[in-house]
Write an enzyme that holds these catalytic residues in place. Structure first.
Site, short mmCIF file in Angstrom:
data_model
loop_
_atom_site.label_atom_id
_atom_site.label_comp_id
_atom_site.label_asym_id
_atom_site.label_seq_id
_atom_site.Cartn_x
_atom_site.Cartn_y
_atom_site.Cartn_z
CG ASN A 60 -0.20 -0.05 2.52
OD1 ASN A 60 0.47 0.91 2.87
ND2 ASN A 60 -0.29 -1.17 3.24
CG ASP A 85 -6.77 -5.49 6.94
OD1 ASP A 85 -6.14 -5.40 8.01
OD2 ASP A 85 -7.53 -4.59 6.51
N1 CTP Z 1 -2.86 -3.22 12.62
C1 CTP Z 1 -1.98 -4.23 12.96
N2 CTP Z 1 -2.01 -5.42 12.30
C2 CTP Z 1 -2.91 -5.64 11.32
C3 CTP Z 1 -3.82 -4.62 10.95
C4 CTP Z 1 -3.76 -3.42 11.62
O1 CTP Z 1 -1.14 -4.02 13.85
N3 CTP Z 1 -2.93 -6.80 10.70
C5 CTP Z 1 -2.86 -1.97 13.39
C6 CTP Z 1 -2.37 -0.77 12.63
O2 CTP Z 1 -0.98 -0.60 12.76
C7 CTP Z 1 -3.14 0.35 13.30
C8 CTP Z 1 -4.45 -0.28 13.68
O3 CTP Z 1 -4.19 -1.67 13.74
O4 CTP Z 1 -2.53 0.74 14.51
C9 CTP Z 1 -5.60 0.04 12.76
O5 CTP Z 1 -5.63 -0.78 11.70
P1 CTP Z 1 -6.84 -0.89 10.65
O6 CTP Z 1 -6.26 -1.55 9.47
O7 CTP Z 1 -7.49 0.42 10.45
O8 CTP Z 1 -7.83 -1.79 11.44
P2 CTP Z 1 -8.89 -2.78 10.88
O9 CTP Z 1 -9.23 -3.64 12.04
O10 CTP Z 1 -8.37 -3.42 9.68
O11 CTP Z 1 -10.12 -1.84 10.57
P3 CTP Z 1 -10.80 -1.42 9.20
O12 CTP Z 1 -12.09 -2.13 9.24
O13 CTP Z 1 -10.92 0.07 9.28
O14 CTP Z 1 -9.89 -1.87 8.09
#
Ligand code: CTP
Length: 402
Positions: free
Chosen positions: A210, A278
């Site tokens: 990304n 993710d």
């Molecule tokens: N994060 C992490 N490990 C992952 C995904 C996210 O440590 N696999 C951490 C990021 O570094 C950040 C926080 O989680 O501090 C927010 O991540 P985000 O991707 O926004 O969370 P999601 O649960 O994926 O929410 P969304 O539904 O908005 O994607």
């Protein structure tokens, strides 16, 4: 800083000319500078330039009858609030580490009872040589402070760590050292920071990533180090220099990032800024995918571990303060608050990425969301957000015992 006094030892390296600019900056800030110019240093800058900028006499001889009559070398070593060595050459560092006292500079370093700050400068091979590594460790154990070196092109034509940091950076380190422990509220604390994107391979040449620049995470790591913390920065692939005083571990995938974070524990604070993918490809292709082979490939994804959630649930190893970031496009506070609960962290720093200039830009407008309140911070440069967050972390941690 008026009334503060620095004893500045100028070693013999091509970077000695930067000591002149450093002297000017210190005098401008009202700091008195008393220079010691080593014999080798005098091959690069003159005592006349140094004396004119310092507005003081330059010392250089251990066995000078006049100097000893005016001020003995022991008195000289105690006459300042801080002893600064810039540039600190491999030779001066080695002498100080071994307690040698064959000239005025080394004798001063052995005789002083004041804090010592060194700004190393030398060829990359000399910096990386095991002897220098050992000497630096010895001096760190003895309580000597270091600023730098920087990484980059060198006067000798080589590239790597070993360049003297720029005078304004040495100046700031001197200001911190002169302010004393109050400027380093995170001394003795360990901070873990993740930053940048992850890269999830598809085949040996392709992958999914990304646009995270890593800038905010790197700024936070640097700001925490400036407050005295030992910082481990676990970074995805970015094009940024490592902030001063930060230990950086480079990773590519989310799973590597998780493993590096777990290996870095225990930590007092974890700041999870990385934009972690993710999803990853279920089975990475062992050979490069060929387009002739019957149309586009079908990729199946599996969920990556959530690093923030995993570290927030790491039992006795859990950092005292676990901070996540949330990039949102709508209902920022509500989404971020839900994320705080879901991931089990203590604070969420939320930002609205629809704001112009935030994503990939230099500014950030954030909300600090804790379990019981929401703070709305005014829009500011990412460096300034990092400094404010580091200060808030220091306040929170110093309220609890280390
Ligand atoms: N994060 C992490 N490990 C992952 C995904 C996210 O440590 N696999 C951490 C990021 O570094 C950040 C926080 O989680 O501090 C927010 O991540 P985000 O991707 O926004 O969370 P999601 O649960 O994926 O929410 P969304 O539904 O908005 O994607």
């Amino acid at each position: 800083m008026t009334g503060k006094r620095v004893l500045l030892i100028v070693g013999g390296g091509i970077a000695a000319y930067k000591a002149l600019e450093l002297t000017r900056l210190l005098r401008k800030a009202g700091v008195a500078v008393r220079p010691i110019l080593t014999k080798a240093g005098a091959e690069f800058v003159t005592a006349l330039s140094l004396s004119a900028l310092a507005e003081d006499k330059v010392y250089g001889e251990l066995f000078s009858l006049t100097d000893e009559a005016e001020m003995g070398h022991i008195e000289l070593s105690r006459s300042a609030d801080l002893v600064v060595v810039a540039p600190a050459t491999a030779d001066l560092i080695a002498k100080a580490a071994h307690g040698l006292a064959g000239d005025l500079a080394s004798t001063t370093l052995l005789a002083t009872d004041k804090p010592v700050l060194m700004a190393p400068a030398m060829n990359v091979r000399m910096w990386l040589h095991p002897a220098t590594r050992r000497n630096i460790e010895t001096l760190k154990t003895d309580g000597v402070l270091f600023v730098g070196p920087d990484e980059g092109a060198m006067a000798c034509g080589e590239f790597g760590p070993g360049r003297l940091v720029e005078p304004p950076v040495i100046f700031e380190a001197i200001m911190d050292a002169l302010r004393g422990p109050a400027a380093r509220p995170l001394a003795g604390r360990h901070a873990l920071v993740t930053a940048g994107p992850t890269f999830e391979p598809i085949d040996p040449v392709r992958g999914i990533t990304n646009r995270s620049s890593g800038r905010q995470g790197y700024a936070i790591a640097g700001a925490l180090a400036r407050l005295g913390a030992r910082v481990t920065l676990v970074s995805g692939p970015v094009a940024l220099p490592t902030p001063l005083g930060v230990d950086r571990i480079d990773v590519e995938t989310a799973r590597e990032m998780l493993a590096a974070c777990q290996a870095a524990l225990p930590a007092d604070v974890g700041v999870f800024v990385a934009a972690v993918a993710d999803w990853r490809i279920d089975e990475v292709f062992g050979a490069k995918l060929k387009k002739e082979k019957g149309g586009p490939p079908a990729l199946t994804f599996v969920e990556n571990p959530d690093i923030l959630a995993a570290l927030a649930a790491s039992g006795p190893q859990r950092p005292k303060l676990v901070i996540g970031f949330a990039a949102e496009t709508n209902d920022v506070e509500a989404h971020a608050r839900a994320k705080l609960a879901r991931k089990g962290c203590d604070w969420i720093i939320a930002n609205d990425v629809t704001e112009p200039g935030v994503m990939g830009g230099d500014e950030n407008a954030v909300l600090l969301i804790s379990r019981d309140k929401t703070e709305r911070w005014t829009r500011a440069a990412k460096d300034s957000v990092a400094r404010d967050l580091a200060q808030r972390i220091a306040q929170d941690l110093t309220a609890s015992p280390s």
